[in-house]
Write a protein that holds these residues in place. Structure first.
Motif, mmCIF file in Angstrom:
data_model
loop_
_atom_site.group_PDB
_atom_site.id
_atom_site.type_symbol
_atom_site.label_atom_id
_atom_site.label_comp_id
_atom_site.label_asym_id
_atom_site.label_seq_id
_atom_site.Cartn_x
_atom_site.Cartn_y
_atom_site.Cartn_z
ATOM 1 N N SER A 16 -4.546 -5.682 -0.637
ATOM 2 C CA SER A 16 -3.598 -5.399 0.686
ATOM 3 C C SER A 16 -3.509 -7.584 1.196
ATOM 4 O O SER A 16 -4.541 -7.968 1.781
ATOM 5 N N ARG A 66 4.023 1.288 -2.203
ATOM 6 C CA ARG A 66 3.172 0.486 -1.953
ATOM 7 C C ARG A 66 2.883 -0.653 -0.394
ATOM 8 O O ARG A 66 1.888 -0.778 -0.617
ATOM 9 N N ASN A 83 0.194 -3.356 -0.181
ATOM 10 C CA ASN A 83 -0.923 -2.501 -0.649
ATOM 11 C C ASN A 83 -1.447 -2.110 -2.005
ATOM 12 O O ASN A 83 0.245 -2.245 -2.700
ATOM 13 N N SER A 84 -2.207 -1.861 -2.557
ATOM 14 C CA SER A 84 -2.053 -1.437 -4.046
ATOM 15 C C SER A 84 -1.321 -2.557 -4.793
ATOM 16 O O SER A 84 -0.728 -2.562 -5.956
#
Length: 124
Positions: A16, A66, A83-84
């Protein structure tokens, strides 16, 4: 309004990062804010946008679920929580602004003001 993006860096796949966009000048709260990115050899593309009042957000399909865009008008700041992260998210990320009286724009030419970009590199 002048914009300065920061927060980029090197991150592993699945990690992240939070990008920040600092705005100077008056009337930040009257602008819709957007994030774009440009990968090497590719055109700049829309990532996310938020309305001047933060009531509505918009995302490219590739980042939906995400990434999260947000803003703090009291601090003249906009953010992109990522994120991800995937290798295909590697790009220079730009924040941008256009008049809040307009509907949200998803094209480069729809934005009036641009920050200098911050590089995000996602390694596997």
């Amino acid at each position: 309004v002048q914009l300065q993006a920061s927060g980029g860096g090197l991150v592993q796949t699945g990690g992240s990062l939070r990008l920040s966009c600092a705005a100077s000048g008056r009337s930040f709260s009257t602008y819709n804010m957007g994030w774009f990115r440009q990968a090497p050899g590719k055109e700049r593309e829309f990532v996310a946008a938020v309305t001047w009042d933060a009531r509505s957000t918009y995302y490219a399909d590739s980042v939906k679920g995400r990434f999260t865009i947000s803003r703090d008008n009291a601090k003249n700041m906009a953010y992109l929580q990522m994120n991800s992260l995937k290798s295909e998210d590697t790009a220079v990320y730009y924040c941008a602004a256009h008049g809040g009286s307009l509907a949200i724009r998803r094209t480069v030419d729809g934005y009036t003001y641009w920050g200098q970009g911050t590089l995000v590199t996602v390694s596997s």
